[in-house]
Design an enzyme around this catalytic site. Sequence first.
Site, short mmCIF file in Angstrom:
data_model
loop_
_atom_site.label_atom_id
_atom_site.label_comp_id
_atom_site.label_asym_id
_atom_site.label_seq_id
_atom_site.Cartn_x
_atom_site.Cartn_y
_atom_site.Cartn_z
NE ARG A 1 3.71 7.53 14.73
CZ ARG A 1 4.29 6.93 15.75
NH1 ARG A 1 4.08 7.36 16.97
NH2 ARG A 1 5.07 5.90 15.57
CD GLU B 1 -2.90 0.47 2.51
OE1 GLU B 1 -4.05 0.12 2.20
OE2 GLU B 1 -2.48 0.44 3.68
CE LYS C 1 9.22 2.57 9.71
NZ LYS C 1 8.94 3.59 10.69
CE LYS D 1 5.96 4.83 6.54
NZ LYS D 1 5.76 6.19 7.00
#
Length: 611
Positions: free
Chosen positions: A292, A270, A445, A272
């Site tokens: 966050r 996906e 990531k 980032k």
Amino acid sequence: MPSDPGGDMPFRVVAEAFSSMERITSRTQLTLLLSRLLKDAPPGVIGKVVYIIQGKLGPDWKGLPELGVGEKLLAKAIALAYKSTESSVDKLYKNIGDLGSVAERLAREYRARGSKGVTLEAFMDRGREELTVTRVYTTLYRIALAQGEGSRDLKLRLLAGLLADAEPIEAKYIVRFVEGRLRVGIGDATILDALAVAYGGGVHARPVIERAYNLRADLGFIAEIVASRGVDALRGVKPEVGVPIRPMLAERGRDPGEILKKVGGRAIVEYKYDGERAQIHKKGGEITIFSRRLENITRMYPDVVEMAREGLRAENAIVEGEIVAIDPNTLELQPFQVLMHRKRKHDIHRVMREVPVAVFLFDALYVDGEDLTQAPLPVRKDRLASIVQESDSWRMAEYVETDSAEEVWNFFLKAVEDGAEGVMIKAIHRESVYTAGVRGWLWVKLKRDYKSEMIDTVDLVVVGAFYGRGKRGGKLSSLLMAAYDPERDVFPTVCKVATGFTDEELDRMNEMLKPLIIPRKHPRVSSKLEPDVWVEPRIVAEILGAELTLSPLHTCCLDSVRPGVGISIRFPRFIRWRDDKRPEDATTPQELLEMYRRQLRRLEEEAEAGL
Ligand code: ATP
């Protein structure tokens, strides 16, 4: 013991525990002491005790007003409570350097004089009462709530009244709390351990408590359940719309093939996005957005509130996405800095037009009574797709499903070309649940490097600073940076950073650090170096380095690779502030150790290849 099981608890017990904690450096002993305090706290007040230990009146996301008592007003209250004068308080403060200790001393002298109370105000005429946790907490709460006209005077009276009734040791910690300088060396991780020891028979009970805390980020609330109904009752804790869930975090990877293997072969890859993470809660027509670090950021994004109201076809829902600045003309993605620039502006309605945003949704955690945190990612994605009504600026995050490393690379290149930071590779197997508050290998990531020779950036906490020389003389111009070690709940140092700051940034940094300077090393900081000033560990910065090295000067990963040495960063460079991160979100020694090992492996491979 000191407490009445059904009722309240003398505040003295808390103050005495704080006093002992100040003298302890061993984490095990600190946890033990805290666990005794929490064990003694009746269920009705344990939540308040926990907030007081955190130096707060409640979780940050509740957005409770600040106490609003500056140093001057505090000195006035101390003078009023102990029939002293502001100038004597000031003088003592200059000598001792800590208002808490000034209050303690004046309270002691006042007692010794045998006075019965201050005559100035009616409420001070009555005899002294023993302070309870509830009284201290409620009074502090009332002080915070006092707003508007006449509030300064009300704050003064409430505080002076509280101090007048306080034992010297209680006065010391009340004053420190009000100043925001409690600093007894306890972070959330230690509180979790202490709750496990007090109510679960040992630290082995921590995972259950932590899981509940991750789903309902309110330690006071969690403590109350544990104390009243036991650790097992926490197994039933579910997400609640309006209460933030601690975000699931990703590990970092470099090689698509390796990453795919780690996440179980087939995966979702996906974009980032390079923006701000947003946890969006919808309760009927009411929208709340949490950052966050779980702060309520709803007010900053009236446009996102509108999008969520229109674009979520569910009565109640918790979804996650990334808010990204977009070019108003081309709708192209803009870098993170553009969004931060928007956040600093005050006229939100104007800036909203100048810097429009788009939201890219990537997860659904709760939809109309259904807790999705235990569901695998594909199920969550389906639920998300079923409730999201897309528009130009309210969309599902871009993704593909694949098991081919080559396809991951191609998608990664496309993502970067489109202005994303890289890709997130997410497991889709049966156990691919939403692990709230945990950084694990279910999400990995893969980021574009800032520079090709770069190891990666890390996020470190400022714990101290050094004055510059020459052109930068008199200004704090280099920072002592630390990682966060969740196991020991401390901040071990990693490096000194002096490059990457523009002159303007340096001035801003000096302003930012000023209120955070503390006379001694913070108890949660572990350092061999002695900076010119110590700083409260609050601010996180993103740091880029050329490589990781072993260092005898730093305490991060001390003894992990070789006895007596830690891991440090060579040629570290400041990239940007990470206002969206709490100190506890900083890079961990574990991550640095892994990065160091990866670096070694790479060097070995290069050597073998004869490079
Ligand atoms: P970084 O420092 O790399 O931005 P982080 O430490 O903030 O990362 P990580 O969990 O390591 O947090 O990286 C995930 C972050 O990337 C999320 O917090 C979120 O803000 C952002 N993000 C952007 N796009 C996505 C996505 N599709 N899925 C999950 N997170 C995403």
